[in-house]
Every structure is written in C-alpha cells, then in structure tokens.
Design a protein around this motif. Structure first.
Motif, mmCIF file in Angstrom:
data_model
loop_
_atom_site.group_PDB
_atom_site.id
_atom_site.type_symbol
_atom_site.label_atom_id
_atom_site.label_comp_id
_atom_site.label_asym_id
_atom_site.label_seq_id
_atom_site.Cartn_x
_atom_site.Cartn_y
_atom_site.Cartn_z
ATOM 1 N N PHE A 103 0.818 -1.215 0.000
ATOM 2 C CA PHE A 103 0.000 0.000 0.000
ATOM 3 C C PHE A 103 0.853 1.267 0.000
ATOM 4 O O PHE A 103 0.466 2.268 -0.597
ATOM 5 C CB PHE A 103 -0.979 -0.011 1.187
ATOM 6 N N LEU A 104 2.012 1.213 0.629
ATOM 7 C CA LEU A 104 2.914 2.356 0.583
ATOM 8 C C LEU A 104 3.381 2.608 -0.849
ATOM 9 O O LEU A 104 3.377 3.748 -1.321
ATOM 10 C CB LEU A 104 4.110 2.136 1.510
ATOM 11 N N ALA A 105 3.744 1.540 -1.565
ATOM 12 C CA ALA A 105 4.190 1.686 -2.954
ATOM 13 C C ALA A 105 3.067 2.229 -3.839
ATOM 14 O O ALA A 105 3.299 3.104 -4.676
ATOM 15 C CB ALA A 105 4.688 0.345 -3.485
ATOM 16 N N ILE A 106 1.850 1.731 -3.647
ATOM 17 C CA ILE A 106 0.702 2.216 -4.436
ATOM 18 C C ILE A 106 0.421 3.674 -4.113
ATOM 19 O O ILE A 106 0.218 4.498 -5.013
ATOM 20 C CB ILE A 106 -0.555 1.351 -4.145
ATOM 21 N N ASP A 107 0.398 3.995 -2.823
ATOM 22 C CA ASP A 107 0.062 5.361 -2.419
ATOM 23 C C ASP A 107 1.123 6.375 -2.820
ATOM 24 O O ASP A 107 0.808 7.532 -3.085
ATOM 25 C CB ASP A 107 -0.174 5.432 -0.910
ATOM 26 N N LEU A 108 2.381 5.948 -2.854
ATOM 27 C CA LEU A 108 3.433 6.867 -3.289
ATOM 28 C C LEU A 108 3.234 7.268 -4.746
ATOM 29 O O LEU A 108 3.569 8.383 -5.139
ATOM 30 C CB LEU A 108 4.816 6.250 -3.077
ATOM 31 N N LYS A 109 2.683 6.360 -5.549
ATOM 32 C CA LYS A 109 2.395 6.681 -6.952
ATOM 33 C C LYS A 109 1.174 7.589 -7.074
ATOM 34 O O LYS A 109 1.151 8.502 -7.890
ATOM 35 C CB LYS A 109 2.142 5.407 -7.753
ATOM 36 N N LEU A 110 0.137 7.317 -6.268
ATOM 37 C CA LEU A 110 -1.133 8.028 -6.416
ATOM 38 C C LEU A 110 -1.182 9.346 -5.665
ATOM 39 O O LEU A 110 -1.627 10.355 -6.200
ATOM 40 C CB LEU A 110 -2.287 7.134 -5.943
ATOM 41 N N LYS A 111 -0.767 9.345 -4.416
ATOM 42 C CA LYS A 111 -0.856 10.545 -3.580
ATOM 43 C C LYS A 111 0.326 10.599 -2.618
ATOM 44 O O LYS A 111 0.227 10.183 -1.470
ATOM 45 C CB LYS A 111 -2.173 10.582 -2.835
ATOM 46 N N PRO A 112 1.439 11.123 -3.072
ATOM 47 C CA PRO A 112 2.681 11.107 -2.290
ATOM 48 C C PRO A 112 2.597 11.788 -0.922
ATOM 49 O O PRO A 112 3.288 11.403 0.001
ATOM 50 C CB PRO A 112 3.680 11.831 -3.181
ATOM 51 N N HIS A 113 1.740 12.781 -0.758
ATOM 52 C CA HIS A 113 1.705 13.529 0.503
ATOM 53 C C HIS A 113 1.038 12.758 1.644
ATOM 54 O O HIS A 113 1.322 12.998 2.798
ATOM 55 C CB HIS A 113 0.988 14.869 0.308
ATOM 56 N N PHE A 114 0.142 11.834 1.306
ATOM 57 C CA PHE A 114 -0.598 11.113 2.340
ATOM 58 C C PHE A 114 -0.299 9.617 2.316
ATOM 59 O O PHE A 114 -1.054 8.827 2.842
ATOM 60 C CB PHE A 114 -2.102 11.327 2.152
ATOM 61 N N ALA A 115 0.802 9.249 1.725
ATOM 62 C CA ALA A 115 1.099 7.837 1.508
ATOM 63 C C ALA A 115 1.276 7.044 2.797
ATOM 64 O O ALA A 115 0.852 5.908 2.883
ATOM 65 C CB ALA A 115 2.343 7.695 0.647
ATOM 66 N N GLN A 116 1.883 7.648 3.793
ATOM 67 C CA GLN A 116 2.209 6.889 4.991
ATOM 68 C C GLN A 116 0.981 6.533 5.827
ATOM 69 O O GLN A 116 0.975 5.510 6.500
ATOM 70 C CB GLN A 116 3.202 7.659 5.872
ATOM 71 N N ASN A 117 -0.061 7.332 5.825
ATOM 72 C CA ASN A 117 -1.195 7.118 6.721
ATOM 73 C C ASN A 117 -1.803 5.728 6.579
ATOM 74 O O ASN A 117 -1.969 5.017 7.566
ATOM 75 C CB ASN A 117 -2.271 8.181 6.479
ATOM 76 N N ARG A 118 -2.164 5.339 5.385
ATOM 77 C CA ARG A 118 -2.817 4.050 5.182
ATOM 78 C C ARG A 118 -1.874 2.891 5.497
ATOM 79 O O ARG A 118 -2.257 1.946 6.167
ATOM 80 C CB ARG A 118 -3.343 3.943 3.743
#
Length: 194
Positions: A100-115
């Motif tokens: 999920f970190l890898a996916i979120d870094l692509k989609l929304k870098p600013h909020f990636a860590q939360n999920r």
C-alpha cells in the motif's frame, strides 16, 4: 469431532465460492471455473485432508484480489486471518503495508504513509496478540507442528531462510510494471508447492 471439521471444510469452500461469485463480473464463467477447480483431486484432498491448507489458499487468493482492487480494509482483514492461520503468512506483516505504501506513493505522495501505517499497526497488533496467546497457553510462539516439521527446535537461521525465500518473490511485483513477471513471482507462493 471429525464431522465438525468436514462440515467446516464444506462451509469454507461454500463461502469461497459465494465470495468469488460476488466479486466476479462474469458469473457463468466463474461458476464453470469453480466447478472445474472442485473436480481436481488435489483440491478435494486439501479441502478434506488438511483443514488449514485449503483455508490458507483460499484466503491468499482473496488477498491477491483485494490487493489488486486496492482495498486496504479487506486486505487487512484477510492478512490478519492468514497470519492467524499459518506461520508462513507472517511475512505479510511487512509486505501488505509495503504494497500500500508503494501504491500510495504513486497516487498521492503527501498522504502515503497514513494508510500503510494503519495497516501495519493492525497487523503487528494481531501478530502480537497471537504470539502472547501462544506463548501463555502452549509455551511456544509458533504451533507445535512447526517444531516437529523443522527438526524439533527453533532455529533463527531457518526463520531467516524462510523470510528470504518468501519475501524476495513478493518484492518483484512492487517494483515492476510487468504484470506477467509479477504473476510469475507470485506463483512461487502458491499452496501445494513442493
């Protein structure tokens, strides 16, 4: 007692079939594939011979579907169930949040860590409760079958080998855009592999 476990196995395959039919866009094709899957002798052997083997494979397949659909809630629930089912799923404590970190870094870098932090916290908590229960109730961290299958004692080098063998194939899909190479690497983790 044996009847209970056989009925549990039937319930397991029924729930798997219903979930897959619910998730499917083509219910007729899914029904045919499920019928073919149930006709394979190895499926029946795992379904009725080893209680957790079929459950583990079913949950793992559903986890791959949930991950592909980017559903963190269902993925976390399935990962917790897998962690509680068999020790080889403990690698998911790191891999699911990393996914999920890898996916979120692509989609929304600013909020990636939360999920990924939330998923990791839930998985670590579930694992900690599992370890505490096993240690206090049985006197061992992992199930007794782990010790008997590994030669009777816990060896950290075997655990490290296990993590390397099962973690490396899962790392490739995170860093490649090729779906074929990702599926090839994930195929090494299929249940029933010798």
């Amino acid at each position: 007692m044996v009847l209970f476990f056989k009925l549990f196995s039937v319930l397991n395959v029924t729930v798997l079939a219903l979930v897959l039919l619910h998730l499917s866009d083509n219910k007729i094709l899914t029904s045919i594939l499920l019928a073919a899957f149930l006709c394979v002798p190895a499926t029946i052997v795992h379904l009725f011979g080893g209680l957790e083997t079929f459950l583990f494979g079913s949950l793992l397949g559903l986890l791959f579907i949930a991950l592909e659909r980017n559903n963190a809630k269902i993925s976390t629930i399935l990962a917790v169930a897998l962690i509680l089912t068999r020790p080889e799923a403990w690698v998911l404590i790191a891999l699911v949040p990393m996914y999920f970190l890898a996916i979120d870094l692509k989609l929304k870098p600013h909020f990636a860590q939360n999920r990924s932090y939330r998923v990791c916290a839930i998985l670590v908590t579930a694992f900690a409760l599992y370890v505490i229960f096993h240690w206090s109730y049985f006197g061992y961290i992992v199930p007794n079958t782990f010790y008997s299958k590994s030669g009777g004692s816990f060896d950290i080098s075997k655990l490290l080998d296990f993590w390397v063998i099962y973690t490396l194939p899962l790392m490739v899909p995170l860093f490649t855009s090729s779906r074929k190479s990702a599926l090839f690497c994930l195929s090494f983790l299929c249940p029933g592999r010798a």
